[in-house]
Design an enzyme around this catalytic site. Structure first.
Site, mmCIF file in Angstrom:
data_model
loop_
_atom_site.group_PDB
_atom_site.id
_atom_site.type_symbol
_atom_site.label_atom_id
_atom_site.label_comp_id
_atom_site.label_asym_id
_atom_site.label_seq_id
_atom_site.Cartn_x
_atom_site.Cartn_y
_atom_site.Cartn_z
ATOM 1 N N TYR A 109 0.853 -1.189 0.000
ATOM 2 C CA TYR A 109 0.000 0.000 0.000
ATOM 3 C C TYR A 109 0.888 1.238 0.000
ATOM 4 C CZ TYR A 109 -3.087 3.734 1.324
ATOM 5 O OH TYR A 109 -3.757 4.931 1.329
ATOM 6 N N GLU A 197 -2.759 7.755 -4.330
ATOM 7 C CA GLU A 197 -2.820 6.448 -3.673
ATOM 8 C C GLU A 197 -2.590 5.353 -4.700
ATOM 9 O OE1 GLU A 197 -6.594 4.553 -2.402
ATOM 10 O OE2 GLU A 197 -5.779 4.639 -0.378
#
Ligand code: GDP
Ligand code: MN
Length: 399
Positions: A109, A197
């Protein structure tokens, strides 16, 4: 402003982030054709909507033939996808992205956000990619690495290397990870993003670091200096109430309650929504009509708030500092005479020339409910919304 995954990937690729080869399609036939152009024997078809969580909601499909791509995208096109980020009404799918499927061994992530406490860009990363960051922080908080960037020097190599080490990136791939992190940071800063992101950022079977997903959000107030980014706006993904407000230069956020709010000043608008909640009601919107509060702006605001069919009462809360309450009152009266509304209207005025303002409201003959304090205004709005509207009378001016 949000953009689509394929757009974010195109931007990040320009800043040195590696992404899989992919192509956009507007129909199932085109999706199948795009797969043939890309080559290979496995593809991922991905619904392009401004929301995450598509994987679990059927918006990401692995396909092994052109026929499968046609079928999978035919289901997506024209349907609405509901994920934990879209709200119950979901988001319409009008574009799909076809990508060569990539076998990977690890999911990471990576997020860059604006940290308001340190007033810096913060890099948030975790070795537990693939799940949403909210789930990671609940189940594996220890896996999350946070690092803020000193704006005067930008993201330094040693700092990026440190992040790579804490994620357990193999030494041979550290340099690729550094390039990815620095690319994301530069894209964030140079394009006035508020969020970047990549989830998941993967390590492929052949040892490459690849962005399998990408999201970017931009600062609306800086869009004027990035025309190429502003052009990426996709109104089909926005709340129609908010799009039309943005087009009219009003700061509006649609909510799900019944009491419409017309307020000047963002802080006062927030306080108004809080007070409505405190009085037992639910605000239908946030709306800051800005300074001035001219009759034209007030009229625009009434039209916008009334375009929401959930609105059953309107609370106007104006504080006149540089402004004058008598001018604002004129504005409200003119707006209501030109555009009658069939819900109770509560007006609270405070500040310069408030007595004159209240006199103008009273003399207008319009059934406006007046209030002096904000608490009183909120209570009256909630009361008006709860009571039988027929008893309260309607603000309707005969033609
Ligand atoms: P999201 O659910 O909206 O965040 O969409 P993602 O783009 O993150 O896709 C969801 C999941 O699909 C990812 O976490 C991956 O596990 C998987 N996925 C996406 N693209 C590929 C790909 O090219 N190859 C493989 N094997 N899996 C993929
Ligand atoms: Mn994702």
């Amino acid at each position: 402003m949000d953009i689509h995954e394929y757009q974010a990937k195109e931007i990040l690729a320009r800043f040195g982030v590696t992404v899989p080869p992919g192509a956009l399609a507007y129909s199932p036939e085109q999706a199948a054709y795009r797969a043939r152009e890309l080559g290979g024997d496995r593809w991922v078809v991905k619904a392009q909507v401004h929301a995450g969580g598509r994987g679990k909601a059927g918006g990401v499909k692995l396909c092994a033939s052109e026929h499968e791509i046609n079928e999978a995208s035919a289901v997506m096109f024209g349907s609405r996808i509901v994920t934990h980020q879209t709200g119950p009404e979901g988001k319409g799918i009008y574009r799909v992205y076809v990508e060569a499927a990539v076998p990977f061994t690890r999911e990471i992530y990576l997020g860059l956000v604006l940290d308001r406490v340190s007033q810096r860009v913060m890099i948030v990363a975790s070795s537990e990619g693939g799940m949403e960051i909210e789930d990671i922080s609940a189940s594996r908080p220890d896996s999350i690495v946070r690092s803020t960037v000193e704006p005067a020097v930008g993201l330094q190599e040693f700092q990026a290397r440190e992040i790579a080490f804490s994620l357990g990136i193999p030494a041979a791939m550290t340099q690729q990870m550094v390039r990815t992190l620095q690319g994301c940071y530069r894209a964030f800063r140079e394009l006035d993003a508020t969020m970047v992101e990549i989830n998941p950022l993967v390590i492929t079977a052949d040892n490459r670091i690849l962005a399998l997903d990408a999201k970017m959000t931009f600062d609306n107030n800086a869009l004027f200096r990035h025309p190429a980014i502003a052009e990426l706006r996709d109104k089909s993904q926005e709340d129609p109430r908010e799009s039309s407000a943005a087009d009219r230069g009003l700061n509006y956020i649609g909510l799900s309650g019944n009491i419409g709010c017309i307020v000047n000043g963002a802080g006062l608008a927030m306080a108004t929504m809080d007070t409505i909640k405190l009085a037992g009601g639910e605000p239908a919107n946030f709306l800051d009509i800005g300074g001035g509060a001219t009759p034209e702006r007030v009229a625009k605001a009434f039209r916008l708030v009334m375009s929401d069919s959930n609105v059953q009462a309107i609370l106007v809360n104006i504080f006149a500092g540089i402004n004058r309450c008598d001018w604002v009152a004129e504005g409200v009266v003119q707006a209501l005479q030109a555009n009658p509304v069939d819900v109770p209207v509560i007006v609270r005025l405070a500040g310069t020339n408030v007595e004159e303002g209240l006199k103008i409201l009273a003399k207008s003959g319009l059934p406006i409910i007046r209030a002096t304090s904000l608490m009183e205004a909120a209570e009256r709005a909630v009361q008006a919304w709860r009571s039988d509207r027929a008893l309260l009378g309607k603000v309707r001016v005969p033609a």
